[in-house]
Design a protein around this motif. Sequence first.
Motif, PDB file in Angstrom:
ATOM      1  N   ASN A  53      -5.088   8.964 -12.057  1.00  0.00           N
ATOM      2  CA  ASN A  53      -6.392   8.909 -11.392  1.00  0.00           C
ATOM      3  C   ASN A  53      -7.497   8.466 -12.343  1.00  0.00           C
ATOM      4  OD1 ASN A  53      -5.266   9.728  -8.988  1.00  0.00           O
ATOM      5  ND2 ASN A  53      -5.765  11.891  -9.267  1.00  0.00           N
ATOM      6  N   ASN A  56      -7.005   4.784 -13.116  1.00  0.00           N
ATOM      7  CA  ASN A  56      -7.435   3.935 -11.993  1.00  0.00           C
ATOM      8  C   ASN A  56      -8.950   3.776 -11.960  1.00  0.00           C
ATOM      9  OD1 ASN A  56      -4.852   3.431 -11.096  1.00  0.00           O
ATOM     10  ND2 ASN A  56      -4.814   5.144  -9.662  1.00  0.00           N
ATOM     11  N   LEU A  57      -9.666   4.843 -12.285  1.00  0.00           N
ATOM     12  CA  LEU A  57     -11.131   4.776 -12.317  1.00  0.00           C
ATOM     13  C   LEU A  57     -11.598   3.907 -13.488  1.00  0.00           C
ATOM     14  CD1 LEU A  57     -13.632   5.807 -10.822  1.00  0.00           C
ATOM     15  CD2 LEU A  57     -13.599   7.836 -12.296  1.00  0.00           C
ATOM     16  N   ARG A  58     -10.893   4.017 -14.600  1.00  0.00           N
ATOM     17  CA  ARG A  58     -11.234   3.215 -15.782  1.00  0.00           C
ATOM     18  C   ARG A  58     -11.045   1.717 -15.510  1.00  0.00           C
ATOM     19  NH1 ARG A  58      -9.209   0.642 -20.225  1.00  0.00           N
ATOM     20  NH2 ARG A  58      -7.105   0.717 -19.363  1.00  0.00           N
ATOM     21  N   LEU A 114     -15.372   4.662 -15.060  1.00  0.00           N
ATOM     22  CA  LEU A 114     -15.157   5.992 -15.647  1.00  0.00           C
ATOM     23  C   LEU A 114     -16.311   6.377 -16.576  1.00  0.00           C
ATOM     24  CD1 LEU A 114     -13.188   8.418 -15.984  1.00  0.00           C
ATOM     25  CD2 LEU A 114     -12.168   7.182 -17.903  1.00  0.00           C
ATOM     26  N   VAL A 117     -19.323   7.362 -14.388  1.00  0.00           N
ATOM     27  CA  VAL A 117     -19.063   8.623 -13.676  1.00  0.00           C
ATOM     28  C   VAL A 117     -19.188   9.815 -14.625  1.00  0.00           C
ATOM     29  CG1 VAL A 117     -17.274   9.958 -12.467  1.00  0.00           C
ATOM     30  CG2 VAL A 117     -17.670   7.576 -11.851  1.00  0.00           C
TER      31      VAL A 117
END
Length: 235
Positions: A53, A56-58, A114, A117
């Motif tokens: 997860n 994937n955000l990175r 990322l 966030v």
Amino acid sequence: VLRNAVHVEEAEVEKCVRDVMKEKRIEQRDTGFKANLHISLLQISGYKKLYLNVENLRKVPYDSENEEHEEQLIELWNLLMPHENLKARISKQWCDIGFQGDDPKTDFRGMGLLGLVNLVYFSKHYTNEARQILSRSNHPKLGYSYAIVGINLTEMAYSLLKNGALKPHLYNMVAGLPQMEHFHQFYCYLVYEFDKFWFEEEPESIMHFNQYREKFHEKVKGLLLDCNVILTLQN
């Protein structure tokens, strides 16, 4: 059975626990063993899922055409600079919170969404601490670029998760599936502790940043070797 157990999906954990107990001839009535094995398997599979997860955000690049990305960026400004309006989306004002140029999107290249966030999470959940650290980062002699260092610490948190160093911390912290929230909390710990570390070390200039960043990295890696470790701001 044991080899497969460490790759089990969340929905299959209960059946896997029964299979392991049967294979090792452990009484199914042993509820203590059953409960502990259940938690352990959730933690192992959850760690892998959390890494995916985070990864994937990175991999999501910051996109200035994406309304959600832009909203998060403006939210970061408003959280850190509540008494100062951002005059334009492309502005030298971004340097006031530690970005390198007129448009922060270029600074997110390495860590993608990322990085943003993480910065927003810390500013939202620890607003007073974030503003205090931003203020300290403007120190005339020991100052550093708040946002750039924040993104750099995202990379540190990400690499510690990727190489498995965060396992003791997350296994002690979460009796079950670790969530993205727990990764963000660890990031907050890094930001807060790095600021303290930087001012205690009193570097001669920001030119020595990489040297002190590595020293801090080694310190954190050392702490994570303790099997009872939990590294959060709440502690």
